[in-house]
Design a protein around this motif. Sequence first.
Motif, PDB file in Angstrom:
ATOM      1  N   LEU A 278     -21.578   3.551   6.682  1.00 19.06           N
ATOM      2  CA  LEU A 278     -22.269   2.702   5.720  1.00 19.06           C
ATOM      3  C   LEU A 278     -21.276   1.924   4.864  1.00 19.06           C
ATOM      4  O   LEU A 278     -21.474   0.741   4.578  1.00 19.06           O
ATOM      5  CB  LEU A 278     -23.173   3.551   4.821  1.00 19.06           C
ATOM      6  CG  LEU A 278     -24.566   3.899   5.347  1.00 19.06           C
ATOM      7  CD1 LEU A 278     -25.297   4.800   4.364  1.00 19.06           C
ATOM      8  CD2 LEU A 278     -25.384   2.649   5.637  1.00 19.06           C
ATOM      9  N   ILE A 279     -20.190   2.597   4.476  1.00 17.83           N
ATOM     10  CA  ILE A 279     -19.166   1.936   3.664  1.00 17.83           C
ATOM     11  C   ILE A 279     -18.470   0.835   4.473  1.00 17.83           C
ATOM     12  O   ILE A 279     -18.267  -0.281   3.983  1.00 17.83           O
ATOM     13  CB  ILE A 279     -18.143   2.963   3.139  1.00 17.83           C
ATOM     14  CG1 ILE A 279     -18.823   3.886   2.113  1.00 17.83           C
ATOM     15  CG2 ILE A 279     -16.937   2.262   2.510  1.00 17.83           C
ATOM     16  CD1 ILE A 279     -17.965   5.052   1.674  1.00 17.83           C
ATOM     17  N   LEU A 280     -18.132   1.142   5.719  1.00 18.67           N
ATOM     18  CA  LEU A 280     -17.508   0.127   6.581  1.00 18.67           C
ATOM     19  C   LEU A 280     -18.453  -1.041   6.817  1.00 18.67           C
ATOM     20  O   LEU A 280     -18.043  -2.205   6.803  1.00 18.67           O
ATOM     21  CB  LEU A 280     -17.101   0.751   7.923  1.00 18.67           C
ATOM     22  CG  LEU A 280     -15.803   1.549   7.952  1.00 18.67           C
ATOM     23  CD1 LEU A 280     -15.624   2.217   9.312  1.00 18.67           C
ATOM     24  CD2 LEU A 280     -14.617   0.638   7.658  1.00 18.67           C
ATOM     25  N   PHE A 281     -19.729  -0.729   7.029  1.00 21.23           N
ATOM     26  CA  PHE A 281     -20.744  -1.762   7.232  1.00 21.23           C
ATOM     27  C   PHE A 281     -20.821  -2.669   6.009  1.00 21.23           C
ATOM     28  O   PHE A 281     -20.815  -3.902   6.124  1.00 21.23           O
ATOM     29  CB  PHE A 281     -22.097  -1.077   7.491  1.00 21.23           C
ATOM     30  CG  PHE A 281     -23.255  -2.025   7.654  1.00 21.23           C
ATOM     31  CD1 PHE A 281     -23.482  -2.671   8.853  1.00 21.23           C
ATOM     32  CD2 PHE A 281     -24.132  -2.254   6.600  1.00 21.23           C
ATOM     33  CE1 PHE A 281     -24.558  -3.544   9.011  1.00 21.23           C
ATOM     34  CE2 PHE A 281     -25.210  -3.119   6.739  1.00 21.23           C
ATOM     35  CZ  PHE A 281     -25.424  -3.764   7.948  1.00 21.23           C
ATOM     36  N   GLY A 282     -20.876  -2.076   4.826  1.00 21.58           N
ATOM     37  CA  GLY A 282     -20.980  -2.855   3.595  1.00 21.58           C
ATOM     38  C   GLY A 282     -19.725  -3.653   3.293  1.00 21.58           C
ATOM     39  O   GLY A 282     -19.791  -4.804   2.849  1.00 21.58           O
TER      40      GLY A 282
ATOM     41  N   ASN B 230     -20.092  -6.375  13.088  1.00 17.67           N
ATOM     42  CA  ASN B 230     -20.816  -6.204  14.355  1.00 17.67           C
ATOM     43  C   ASN B 230     -20.284  -4.995  15.126  1.00 17.67           C
ATOM     44  O   ASN B 230     -21.055  -4.257  15.755  1.00 17.67           O
ATOM     45  CB  ASN B 230     -20.687  -7.458  15.215  1.00 17.67           C
ATOM     46  CG  ASN B 230     -21.450  -8.635  14.658  1.00 17.67           C
ATOM     47  OD1 ASN B 230     -22.377  -8.470  13.867  1.00 17.67           O
ATOM     48  ND2 ASN B 230     -21.064  -9.837  15.048  1.00 17.67           N
ATOM     49  N   ILE B 231     -18.975  -4.805  15.094  1.00 12.94           N
ATOM     50  CA  ILE B 231     -18.371  -3.662  15.791  1.00 12.94           C
ATOM     51  C   ILE B 231     -18.794  -2.358  15.124  1.00 12.94           C
ATOM     52  O   ILE B 231     -19.068  -1.361  15.801  1.00 12.94           O
ATOM     53  CB  ILE B 231     -16.832  -3.786  15.801  1.00 12.94           C
ATOM     54  CG1 ILE B 231     -16.410  -5.089  16.494  1.00 12.94           C
ATOM     55  CG2 ILE B 231     -16.212  -2.583  16.494  1.00 12.94           C
ATOM     56  CD1 ILE B 231     -16.899  -5.238  17.913  1.00 12.94           C
ATOM     57  N   VAL B 232     -18.860  -2.357  13.793  1.00 15.06           N
ATOM     58  CA  VAL B 232     -19.319  -1.158  13.079  1.00 15.06           C
ATOM     59  C   VAL B 232     -20.741  -0.803  13.505  1.00 15.06           C
ATOM     60  O   VAL B 232     -21.069   0.370  13.723  1.00 15.06           O
ATOM     61  CB  VAL B 232     -19.263  -1.366  11.550  1.00 15.06           C
ATOM     62  CG1 VAL B 232     -19.874  -0.165  10.827  1.00 15.06           C
ATOM     63  CG2 VAL B 232     -17.823  -1.575  11.090  1.00 15.06           C
TER      64      VAL B 232
ATOM     65  N   ALA C 274     -26.440  -2.239   1.410  1.00 18.03           N
ATOM     66  CA  ALA C 274     -26.272  -3.085   0.229  1.00 18.03           C
ATOM     67  C   ALA C 274     -25.873  -2.282  -1.006  1.00 18.03           C
ATOM     68  O   ALA C 274     -25.518  -2.864  -2.034  1.00 18.03           O
ATOM     69  CB  ALA C 274     -27.573  -3.844  -0.059  1.00 18.03           C
ATOM     70  N   VAL C 275     -25.921  -0.951  -0.915  1.00 23.41           N
ATOM     71  CA  VAL C 275     -25.511  -0.115  -2.048  1.00 23.41           C
ATOM     72  C   VAL C 275     -23.996  -0.204  -2.259  1.00 23.41           C
ATOM     73  O   VAL C 275     -23.504  -0.075  -3.378  1.00 23.41           O
ATOM     74  CB  VAL C 275     -25.939   1.354  -1.799  1.00 23.41           C
ATOM     75  CG1 VAL C 275     -25.342   2.289  -2.843  1.00 23.41           C
ATOM     76  CG2 VAL C 275     -27.461   1.463  -1.793  1.00 23.41           C
ATOM     77  N   VAL C 276     -23.267  -0.457  -1.183  1.00 18.76           N
ATOM     78  CA  VAL C 276     -21.799  -0.480  -1.245  1.00 18.76           C
ATOM     79  C   VAL C 276     -21.235  -1.731  -1.930  1.00 18.76           C
ATOM     80  O   VAL C 276     -20.363  -1.616  -2.803  1.00 18.76           O
ATOM     81  CB  VAL C 276     -21.218  -0.344   0.184  1.00 18.76           C
ATOM     82  CG1 VAL C 276     -19.692  -0.454   0.159  1.00 18.76           C
ATOM     83  CG2 VAL C 276     -21.647   0.972   0.813  1.00 18.76           C
ATOM     84  N   PRO C 277     -21.675  -2.948  -1.606  1.00 20.05           N
ATOM     85  CA  PRO C 277     -21.001  -4.168  -2.073  1.00 20.05           C
ATOM     86  C   PRO C 277     -20.974  -4.441  -3.579  1.00 20.05           C
ATOM     87  O   PRO C 277     -20.004  -5.027  -4.059  1.00 20.05           O
ATOM     88  CB  PRO C 277     -21.762  -5.290  -1.343  1.00 20.05           C
ATOM     89  CG  PRO C 277     -22.386  -4.636  -0.175  1.00 20.05           C
ATOM     90  CD  PRO C 277     -22.726  -3.267  -0.627  1.00 20.05           C
ATOM     91  N   PRO C 278     -22.015  -4.095  -4.375  1.00 19.39           N
ATOM     92  CA  PRO C 278     -21.999  -4.525  -5.772  1.00 19.39           C
ATOM     93  C   PRO C 278     -20.756  -4.128  -6.558  1.00 19.39           C
ATOM     94  O   PRO C 278     -20.215  -4.936  -7.331  1.00 19.39           O
ATOM     95  CB  PRO C 278     -23.262  -3.870  -6.347  1.00 19.39           C
ATOM     96  CG  PRO C 278     -24.184  -3.761  -5.188  1.00 19.39           C
ATOM     97  CD  PRO C 278     -23.307  -3.440  -4.031  1.00 19.39           C
TER      98      PRO C 278
END
Length: 293
Positions: free
Chosen positions: A60-64, A157-159, A176-180
């Motif tokens: 999730l962190i990598l995705f964000g 995309n790879i994540v 979306a919890v990660v980016p802010p």
Amino acid sequence: MPLKDSLAALIVIVAWGVNFVVIKVGLQEIPPFLLGCLRFALVALAAFFVPRPAVPWRLLILFGMTLSVGQFAFLFTAMTVGMSAGLASLVLQSQAFFTVLIAAILLGERVRLQNVLGMAVAAAGLVLIESGAHSGNVTVLGFVLTLAAAFCWACGNIVVKFVHKVDVLGLVVWGAVVPPIPFLLLSWAFEGKAAIYHSLANLSVVGVSALIYLALIATTLGYVLWAKLLTRYPVSKVAPLSLLVPVVGLVSAMLLVDERLGALQWLGGVAVMLGLAINVFGLRLLRRGTALR
């Protein structure tokens, strides 16, 4: 494709195409990193109501950090320092080629002839677009930053390949919890406390509307509808629809914010679209072209 799914595809194409004009409007009131923070903070509010998907936090962190922070930090900055909305919608699609290359290097996926040919044609188009970088609607720095945004999208995309099948709404919301927080730190460090306070205190109805559009329409609704289409139909049938996003982006930029491109940029845009089409359709496109002769 039934009418309801065709309408869903149309909504996504228009939402993502117009998205670039909305970004440009939003950036007139909100600095880029703060805009990213507010955009994903609004999406993340839904985490109180949407269960977390069965995805490890590291993914999730990598995705964000890739699909959200990396992509939009570069894209928003690019459009601030000199990248037109229409061309941004087009150049960002180079993520398709970056995805192929990264997948080949990290995952050992085979690069096909159609991928190489498509990359070559699109690269020529990007060179033409860059050659017109002093036309007033795009700068070299804006162009390079948009390519960096496309690279981050490709990394995201790879994540996603490691996420497997999960609830799409949950992935979008919890991603979306990660980016802010990273965006807020970037805004505090580079845009400054005064700029943050000034932007928040002087937001107009237009600025708030742009923010809501980016969070709810372009991000939440767009990605959820797109993912549902991918679960119902073969990728080969859905993926080509994304080729229409830059078309909507270029047309909406002309109609809504009066952007005009030079001849070289139009030629480069056509070449990039052709390269994307070759990458998606491959030999089928060449065979049809031969059959029409």
